[in-house]
Design a protein around this motif. Structure first.
Motif, PDB file in Angstrom:
ATOM      1  N   PHE A 340      28.034 -22.950   4.672  1.00 24.98           N
ATOM      2  CA  PHE A 340      27.233 -23.691   3.703  1.00 24.98           C
ATOM      3  C   PHE A 340      26.404 -24.737   4.417  1.00 24.98           C
ATOM      4  N   ARG A 341      25.205 -24.955   3.902  1.00 25.21           N
ATOM      5  CA  ARG A 341      24.469 -26.198   4.135  1.00 25.21           C
ATOM      6  C   ARG A 341      24.463 -26.885   2.791  1.00 25.21           C
ATOM      7  N   VAL A 342      24.877 -28.146   2.712  1.00 28.67           N
ATOM      8  CA  VAL A 342      24.990 -28.840   1.429  1.00 28.67           C
ATOM      9  C   VAL A 342      23.863 -29.850   1.296  1.00 28.67           C
ATOM     10  N   ASP A 343      23.083 -29.670   0.262  1.00 29.78           N
ATOM     11  CA  ASP A 343      21.952 -30.546  -0.028  1.00 29.78           C
ATOM     12  C   ASP A 343      22.438 -31.911  -0.504  1.00 29.78           C
ATOM     13  N   THR A 344      21.737 -32.963  -0.113  1.00 31.59           N
ATOM     14  CA  THR A 344      21.991 -34.341  -0.569  1.00 31.59           C
ATOM     15  C   THR A 344      23.494 -34.650  -0.610  1.00 31.59           C
ATOM     16  N   TYR A 345      24.167 -34.371   0.480  1.00 37.43           N
ATOM     17  CA  TYR A 345      25.637 -34.432   0.500  1.00 37.43           C
ATOM     18  C   TYR A 345      26.160 -35.794   0.067  1.00 37.43           C
ATOM     19  N   ASN A 346      25.618 -36.869   0.615  1.00 35.33           N
ATOM     20  CA  ASN A 346      26.207 -38.183   0.340  1.00 35.33           C
ATOM     21  C   ASN A 346      25.562 -38.897  -0.837  1.00 35.33           C
ATOM     22  N   TYR A 347      24.925 -38.130  -1.734  1.00 38.37           N
ATOM     23  CA  TYR A 347      24.499 -38.674  -3.017  1.00 38.37           C
ATOM     24  C   TYR A 347      25.610 -38.540  -4.066  1.00 38.37           C
ATOM     25  N   SER A 348      26.544 -37.657  -3.813  1.00 36.38           N
ATOM     26  CA  SER A 348      27.624 -37.426  -4.773  1.00 36.38           C
ATOM     27  C   SER A 348      28.713 -38.484  -4.633  1.00 36.38           C
ATOM     28  N   ASP A 349      29.571 -38.550  -5.629  1.00 34.44           N
ATOM     29  CA  ASP A 349      30.720 -39.444  -5.558  1.00 34.44           C
ATOM     30  C   ASP A 349      31.505 -39.158  -4.284  1.00 34.44           C
ATOM     31  N   PRO A 350      31.742 -40.146  -3.424  1.00 32.69           N
ATOM     32  CA  PRO A 350      32.362 -39.898  -2.117  1.00 32.69           C
ATOM     33  C   PRO A 350      33.726 -39.223  -2.198  1.00 32.69           C
ATOM     34  N   LYS A 351      34.580 -39.666  -3.113  1.00 27.97           N
ATOM     35  CA  LYS A 351      35.904 -39.048  -3.231  1.00 27.97           C
ATOM     36  C   LYS A 351      35.789 -37.625  -3.762  1.00 27.97           C
ATOM     37  N   GLY A 352      34.906 -37.434  -4.728  1.00 25.57           N
ATOM     38  CA  GLY A 352      34.738 -36.102  -5.295  1.00 25.57           C
ATOM     39  C   GLY A 352      34.208 -35.104  -4.279  1.00 25.57           C
ATOM     40  N   ILE A 353      33.192 -35.487  -3.515  1.00 22.33           N
ATOM     41  CA  ILE A 353      32.613 -34.556  -2.541  1.00 22.33           C
ATOM     42  C   ILE A 353      33.601 -34.270  -1.418  1.00 22.33           C
ATOM     43  N   ALA A 354      34.436 -35.243  -1.076  1.00 20.78           N
ATOM     44  CA  ALA A 354      35.471 -35.007  -0.062  1.00 20.78           C
ATOM     45  C   ALA A 354      36.490 -33.981  -0.560  1.00 20.78           C
ATOM     46  N   LYS A 355      36.880 -34.085  -1.835  1.00 23.58           N
ATOM     47  CA  LYS A 355      37.816 -33.104  -2.403  1.00 23.58           C
ATOM     48  C   LYS A 355      37.182 -31.715  -2.448  1.00 23.58           C
ATOM     49  N   TRP A 356      35.911 -31.647  -2.800  1.00 24.34           N
ATOM     50  CA  TRP A 356      35.193 -30.365  -2.819  1.00 24.34           C
ATOM     51  C   TRP A 356      35.216 -29.726  -1.433  1.00 24.34           C
ATOM     52  N   THR A 357      34.880 -30.515  -0.444  1.00 26.50           N
ATOM     53  CA  THR A 357      34.807 -30.004   0.927  1.00 26.50           C
ATOM     54  C   THR A 357      36.176 -29.572   1.429  1.00 26.50           C
ATOM     55  N   LYS A 358      37.182 -30.419   1.213  1.00 28.61           N
ATOM     56  CA  LYS A 358      38.520 -30.104   1.704  1.00 28.61           C
ATOM     57  C   LYS A 358      39.083 -28.861   1.021  1.00 28.61           C
ATOM     58  N   SER A 359      38.792 -28.693  -0.268  1.00 30.29           N
ATOM     59  CA  SER A 359      39.285 -27.513  -0.981  1.00 30.29           C
ATOM     60  C   SER A 359      38.745 -26.230  -0.358  1.00 30.29           C
ATOM     61  N   ILE A 360      37.507 -26.262   0.077  1.00 30.76           N
ATOM     62  CA  ILE A 360      36.900 -25.074   0.680  1.00 30.76           C
ATOM     63  C   ILE A 360      37.467 -24.831   2.072  1.00 30.76           C
ATOM     64  N   THR A 361      37.554 -25.870   2.881  1.00 30.38           N
ATOM     65  CA  THR A 361      38.053 -25.679   4.244  1.00 30.38           C
ATOM     66  C   THR A 361      39.564 -25.446   4.273  1.00 30.38           C
ATOM     67  N   ASP A 362      40.290 -25.876   3.240  1.00 33.42           N
ATOM     68  CA  ASP A 362      41.701 -25.501   3.137  1.00 33.42           C
ATOM     69  C   ASP A 362      41.824 -24.000   2.895  1.00 33.42           C
ATOM     70  N   GLU A 363      40.919 -23.465   2.075  1.00 34.94           N
ATOM     71  CA  GLU A 363      40.934 -22.035   1.767  1.00 34.94           C
ATOM     72  C   GLU A 363      40.437 -21.211   2.951  1.00 34.94           C
ATOM     73  N   TYR A 364      39.475 -21.769   3.702  1.00 34.95           N
ATOM     74  CA  TYR A 364      38.866 -21.068   4.852  1.00 34.95           C
ATOM     75  C   TYR A 364      38.847 -22.031   6.040  1.00 34.95           C
ATOM     76  N   PRO A 365      39.891 -22.051   6.852  1.00 34.78           N
ATOM     77  CA  PRO A 365      40.022 -23.058   7.909  1.00 34.78           C
ATOM     78  C   PRO A 365      38.902 -23.038   8.944  1.00 34.78           C
ATOM     79  N   ASN A 366      38.258 -21.890   9.142  1.00 37.73           N
ATOM     80  CA  ASN A 366      37.207 -21.798  10.156  1.00 37.73           C
ATOM     81  C   ASN A 366      35.798 -21.902   9.569  1.00 37.73           C
ATOM     82  N   PHE A 367      35.719 -22.191   8.286  1.00 36.65           N
ATOM     83  CA  PHE A 367      34.428 -22.184   7.597  1.00 36.65           C
ATOM     84  C   PHE A 367      33.674 -23.472   7.897  1.00 36.65           C
ATOM     85  N   ASN A 368      32.424 -23.323   8.358  1.00 33.03           N
ATOM     86  CA  ASN A 368      31.632 -24.506   8.705  1.00 33.03           C
ATOM     87  C   ASN A 368      30.735 -24.896   7.534  1.00 33.03           C
ATOM     88  N   ILE A 369      30.669 -26.192   7.293  1.00 35.86           N
ATOM     89  CA  ILE A 369      29.813 -26.758   6.254  1.00 35.86           C
ATOM     90  C   ILE A 369      29.019 -27.889   6.891  1.00 35.86           C
TER      91      ILE A 369
END
Length: 631
Positions: A340-369
């Motif tokens: 993924f390339r994530v648009d305007t990453y740090n415009y979102s709620d910091p805690k929420g975007i961190a949970k979004w990111t961690k949920s994806i990389t927990d599911e796919y440990p080698n996945f780059n964002i």
């Protein structure tokens, strides 16, 4: 009552009145007549996911009036109703459920005889899906805007269900580029040495004007029909994988478009961020880590809308956050994505975007964002990379693997016109940028670039001086990080952002029937275009095999006389880069670089293939580079 545009409207009745009885009868009749499911998201899911809880959104008129059960012994873990009766969120436990079909049954609370069903599928995952390999610093990423790259299928140029129609005469209109156009030109992209493609968003954008960039999405489970179908997108990934190429989706967590189907009937008021009147973000993302910032400034930064046509998603709302997490994972599984390339990453709620990111990389440990973190200093950007020691001071971790190197971009947009190389000018700008690499937890996992779809075109800034282009591309190909090339730069395309975004997002020549200049093939390119192309292709195809550049160490030397010298090396190879940014030929005494040259005697230039003696002095032409493989 009924629900529309996020407002509850009450119908007044007099107690015991005939009108009340008739109206209530018609109300319940309407439930019976209109009970249906209009949307189910995700439309299907996958068995064997690490996080077994699946939240399914069912949308239909007054659907919250129904009790839900499910077949096959599957456990419902939660049923969430909101103030909008047209939604119900049903969570199930998929931990012990094999790939199969099962049935949800909906039974009306007010009419026990009325039921309807919906079949749902858990599909089998691809082999080793969770361990998929993503893009890294061994890759070169090619950024393209699908609407402006190539029109491979004229039949989808316009679509009845979509407001904006094909109009190539309008600079900011829909020009007809599509997924088929990308597929047909994969060999061209690969010939540049590119191993990865990042496309700007492909999901449906039903805005009436300027929808070609597709950042105002109206359906995030559907490819815009003017680009093709969901199946076409899956086919794009499959065709790329046959060529050992990787596909990166541009994902938007911060906002949708005003025409998104939910904006017509919000699941809950809290789905998006609201103010009493329209409030645009102040764009000052520094307030997020600023210990002196006011709360109102933080709120406007995070909750303010990007523009009036892009509603700001509320990642503080668990329903919204879960929806976005599942949507992202669904696309990874469904389309077999590589990043993924994530648009305007740090415009979102910091805690929420961190949970979004961690949920994806927990599911796919080698996945780059890689996140768009457009900040003005290395410390501010480093704050947003996973495991940042800077962010740790505030007990924060974004879990974001990669960030875009905007300070390097800023330097390259000026440095090649600075001929004198005084204290803070010229090559010193590049040197100073890299002196702050210690701030990043993973310096090699940075996306580096000299331009993208939001900036002035490099060749516009430097007036198509190919010498300066070669210097910039050499830098991208030989320093740490993941180089990104913007479509068309490799043939000298220019564009002035001061004239509007459409000028930096022009059609690639040859992507449309009847184009007089077809830059996709050697015979169709002008001699000038071939000069750009040949250099770019030779440089990045060379880079593909150079582990010292991908993962090696770097030693650089303080620039003198506007000449920058640095080395990339590992235990097996050493590469010496000399960059002369002055307007005169210069002779460099190599004794200064003895700690890296060591016992090497010669260096073969990657581009010219000439051999240079590195034991004494090297002469380098003005505004030029040498990339020497030491022997």
């Amino acid at each position: 009552m009924y629900y529309t545009m996020n407002k509850i409207i009450y119908l007044p009745f007099q107690n015991g009145s005939f009108l009340k009885k008739i109206t209530l009868f018609l109300f319940f009749m309407s439930v019976t007549l209109h009970a249906q499911i209009d949307k189910v998201e995700p439309p299907f899911w996958y068995a064997g996911m690490q996080n077994p809880e699946l939240q399914i959104l069912f949308y239909g008129k007054d659907i919250s009036q129904y009790q839900v059960t499910v077949s096959n012994g599957i456990k419902i873990t939660n049923v969430k109703r909101t103030e909008n009766p047209n939604y119900i969120f049903v969570s199930i436990d998929t931990k012990k459920v094999a790939a199969s079909d099962f049935v949800f049954t909906f039974k009306n609370n007010n009419n026990n005889k009325e039921t309807f069903t919906h079949k749902y599928s858990l599909k089998k995952r691809r082999e080793n899906s969770a361990q998929r390999k993503s893009f890294d610093s061994s890759d070169m990423m090619y950024l393209l805007m699908p609407d402006r790259f190539a029109n491979g299928n004229r039949n989808n140029d316009s679509e009845n269900s979509i407001k904006e129609k094909y109009n190539r005469e309008l600079p900011g209109g829909r020009h007809g580029g599509d997924i088929e156009g990308i597929i047909k030109n994969l060999d061209y992209i690969a010939s540049l040495g590119a191993t990865t493609i990042w496309t700007t968003p492909l999901n449906e954008d039903n805005d009436a004007t300027y929808s070609y960039h597709t950042y105002g999405q109206s359906d995030v489970y559907k490819i815009d029909p003017r680009f093709g179908t969901n199946d076409d997108y899956v086919r794009l990934a499959a065709e790329m994988h046959k060529k050992d190429m990787k596909l990166v989706m541009d994902y938007v967590t911060n906002h949708w478009g005003i025409e998104h189907w939910m904006m017509k009937d919000l699941p809950t008021k809290e789905w998006i961020n609201h103010f009493d009147t329209f409030t645009q973000t102040n764009h000052k993302r520094t307030v997020i880590h600023d210990i002196n910032a006011s709360e109102i400034d933080k709120k406007i930064t995070i909750d303010g809308w990007f523009v009036s046509t892009m509603p700001d998603l509320n990642l503080k709302n668990p329903l919204t956050l879960k929806y976005l997490i599942q949507n992202a994972i669904w696309w990874i599984e469904y389309a077999d994505l590589d990043g993924f390339r994530v648009d305007t990453y740090n415009y979102s709620d910091p805690k929420g975007i961190a949970k979004w990111t961690k949920s994806i990389t927990d599911e796919y440990p080698n996945f780059n964002i890689v996140g768009e973190v457009w900040m003005q200093s290395q410390a501010q950007m480093a704050y947003w990379q996973k495991d940042s020691k800077i962010a740790e001071i505030q007990n924060y971790n974004s879990y974001l693997p990669s960030v875009m190197d905007f300070t390097l971009y800023e330097a390259t947009s000026k440095v090649f016109n600075e001929d004198d190389g005084s204290w803070d000018k010229g090559m010193v700008k590049l040197y100073d940028n890299f002196t702050n690499d210690f701030l990043y937890p993973n310096i090699n996992n940075m996306l580096i670039f000299v331009e993208n779809h939001d900036t002035n075109r490099f060749n516009q800034t430097y007036e198509n001086d190919i010498r300066k282009y070669k210097m910039a591309m050499t830098l991208m190909a030989t320093v740490r990080g993941i180089p990104q090339l913007y479509y068309g730069s490799e043939i000298g395309m220019a564009g002035d952002k001061n004239k509007g975004d459409a000028d930096i997002r022009k059609d690639f020549p040859g992507g449309w029937e009847g184009d007089k200049n077809n830059a996709f093939v050697k015979e169709g390119r002008t001699s000038g275009q071939n000069d750009y192309f040949n250099f770019t292709s030779k440089l990045f195809n060379w880079r593909k095999t150079k582990a010292a550049v991908h993962f090696g160490k770097m030693t650089h030397y303080i620039p003198e006389n506007n000449i920058y010298v640095y080395f990339r090396y590992n235990t097996n190879e050493t590469i010496m880069v000399l960059m002369n940014n002055s307007t005169e030929s210069k002779t460099v005494n190599t004794n200064r670089f003895k700690e890296n040259i060591k016992d090497f005697k010669t260096g073969k230039d990657v581009i010219s293939e000439l051999t240079f003696d590195v034991t004494n002095k090297i002469t380098i032409e003005p505004k030029s580079v040498l990339i020497l493989e030491l022997k």
